[in-house]
Design an enzyme around this catalytic site. Structure first.
Site, PDB file in Angstrom:
ATOM      1  CG  ASP A 405      -2.137  -1.003   0.894  1.00 48.03           C
ATOM      2  OD1 ASP A 405      -2.496  -1.175  -0.285  1.00 48.03           O
ATOM      3  OD2 ASP A 405      -2.654  -1.595   1.846  1.00 48.03           O
ATOM      4  CE1 TYR A 493      -9.324  -4.829   4.174  1.00 46.23           C
ATOM      5  CE2 TYR A 493      -8.174  -5.051   2.083  1.00 46.23           C
ATOM      6  CZ  TYR A 493      -8.880  -5.612   3.124  1.00 46.23           C
ATOM      7  OH  TYR A 493      -9.150  -6.943   3.128  1.00 46.23           O
TER       8      TYR A 493
END
EC number: 1.4.3.-
Length: 561
Positions: A405, A493
């Site tokens: 990420d 997320y």
């Protein structure tokens, strides 16, 4: 601390008294009033609006980001003819062009910082860090550069940033392995549109009228997504494209239809289709897919939901109303006033023997430096380094997805926090700013600071005795901590990062995951890869691995921690 003795009663907080099961009466009430009078303790007139007391950082925050002004000057320098980088503006760039991906702040070397923060050394020089996609080179790649010292002067140089890396190629990444950004995605669109337009009758029949003619074509009723990595070793590049029902939560409405393409290199005319996957079968060509369709071999056992309201994070009374849920939920309030001090300009905080600086990076997010307890440095640096999610499944998207990420600039996705929900009412809220192109973006109220009750005593002990009270001594220490919180929304997320500084000198790092699942189309035979959560949707088995850097300076810098 609350201390009870067989001879009397003392409280340090009016709220402890008011929250007691039996309020203090008579003689105990007199003791409480006398105690509070001696302490001259007052409840804050407005714990929701009072600002934190201020302090002054002992030194300038040398870890802070380069300024927006420096970012702009660095941008102009990189694009100057004297730099010799032959850059194109990103808005006009093609894969075969050279252009700046992003500019950030280069971390300082610790050996350069310590003489300044621990003594009378000079302020260490600041450098920018830039990633440039160099598709125009004979061997295209992605190269990191360091630019400095800053501010830009005649002595400022542009150099390859290699010393941070030990993989043999320094800050260079093969072109096929680099970030799949807008220009690369746009370069694959004509091939995708050509293929999907050719089979629009098939997708319409299979997916309740769903067709794809391109993201900007009003006839399009499908969305697409492709995971990472797009390359395993940099020698080739590919996209495993999954189609979905569009909407505010398309992660939860996947379809059983995948298009696999080869997009190696910088020349889009050489990109090609590798095949389709649907119904757990591979079809290498459009002709093969059409043959199966016309033979009645293609079909969906379950239709995907077209209404995604069920996925949204909102109030759904139709699912049932719980008794007493309309009452106000418990809340954390700093009712005695804030017990921490801040220097917002230098992003510096003091709390109950703790002191530390905060820095920020577009990739790593919030970082902490020079963390001290009782004046002694415990950690030089505490920072998240990577948040990885690896999926599993028997479908191309799930089976081939590994998210890193920071690749998606996790820090840049730390957005505005909702007071009273994401953070308690009355929290101290700071902005986070990152650089984008030749400008800067500020995410307002995206970092919150507050003190919280730990909801258990930090320490306690009771000494039993045969008297009216049942004990001779009882001591309990109220537990509290200062929390610094930020929430990064990366795709589906939401990562909630908490850094808790406890009164006993312990430091706690917590990460919670929320948001939406990256789901897969439901097949009864694939139950081992995740549970069914909707008529045509199943969860995807996956792991989250989050790594942190902790540079401990306990008893000096020569420890092995």
């Amino acid at each position: 601390m609350l201390a009870l003795h067989s001879t009397g009663l003392t409280f340090v907080s009016l709220c402890l008294a008011l929250a007691a099961a039996v309020p203090p009466l008579g003689y105990e009430r007199k003791l409480l009033h006398d105690y509070l009078g001696k302490r001259e303790e007052k409840v804050s007139s407005s714990c929701l609006t009072d600002a934190a007391p201020t302090t002054s950082a002992p030194k300038t925050n040398v870890w802070a980001q380069i300024s927006p002004e420096d970012n702009l000057v660095v941008w102009d320098l990189l694009h100057s003819t004297t730099a010799g980088l032959n850059l194109t503006l990103p808005s006009n760039a093609k894969p075969s062009d050279n252009y700046v991906f992003w500019i950030d702040t280069l971390p300082l070397n610790k050996t350069d910082v310590l003489p300044f923060i621990d003594g009378s050394g000079t302020v260490p020089a600041k450098y920018a860090r830039a990633i440039i996609f160099e598709g125009g080179k004979h061997e295209p790649d992605s190269q990191e550069y360091m630019i400095g010292p800053l501010p830009v002067t005649n002595s400022t140089a542009i150099q390859k940033l290699d010393y941070l890396y030990n993989g043999g190629k320094g800050g260079s990444v093969p072109y096929n392995g680099r970030y799949f950004d807008g220009p690369r995605s746009s370069a694959t669109d004509p091939l995708i549109v050509s293929i999907m337009s050719n089979i629009s009758d098939i997708t319409a029949a299979l997916f309740q009228g769903g067709v794809y003619y391109g993201s900007r074509d009003n006839r399009t009723t499908l969305a697409l997504s492709s995971g990472t990595p797009q390359s395993y070793d940099g020698t080739q590049a590919f996209r495993n494209i999954m189609f979905r029902v569009p909407g505010p939560a398309s992660y939860m409405t996947p379809l059983d239809f995948f298009l696999l393409i080869d997009c190696t290199g910088t020349d889009p005319s050489l990109y090609k289709m590798k095949g389709f996957i649907t119904g757990e079968k591979f079809y290498p060509t459009i002709a093969a897919l059409r043959k199966a369709f016309e033979a009645g071999e293609l079909g969906m056992e379950y239709d995907q939901t077209l209404d995604a309201d069920w996925t949204l994070v909102d109030y759904k009374p139709e699912l049932g109303v719980r008794q007493l849920e309309s009452k106000l939920a418990p809340a954390t309030l700093e009712i005695g006033g804030k017990r921490y001090k801040v220097d917002e300009k230098n992003q510096y905080i003091e709390y109950m023997n703790w002191s530390f600086y905060i820095a920020f990076s577009r990739t790593l997010g919030v970082m902490f430096y020079d963390i001290k307890f009782k004046g002694e440095r415990i950690l030089y640096e505490l920072s998240m380094q990577e948040a990885t999610a690896q999926y599993g499944g028997n479908q191309p998207k799930a089976a081939n997805t590994v998210y890193h990420d920071t690749y998606y600039s996790l820090g840049a996705e730390m957005g505005t926090l909702i007071e009273g929900y994401d953070c308690p009412f009355g929290s101290t809220l700071w902005n986070l700013t990152y650089h984008a192109g030749n400008g800067s973006v500020t995410n307002t109220n995206s970092l919150c600071i507050f003190e919280a009750d730990m909801n258990f005593p930090l320490s306690r002990h009771r000494t039993g005795a045969s008297n009216d009270y049942g004990f001779s001594d009882l001591g309990t220490v109220k537990g509290a901590q200062l929390i610094v919180r930020a929430i990064a929304t990366v795709g589906n997320y939401d990562y909630m990062f908490d850094y808790g500084f406890h009164m006993d000198g312990s430091l706690e790092v917590s990460v919670r995951a929320s948001g939406y699942l990256q789901s897969s189309f439901y097949y009864p035979t694939q139950g081992n890869w995740g549970p069914r959560i909707q008529q045509a949707t199943q969860g995807s088995l996956h792991d989250h691995i989050i790594t942190f850097k902790g540079d401990f300076d306990i008893l000096g810098t020569k420890n092995s921690l």
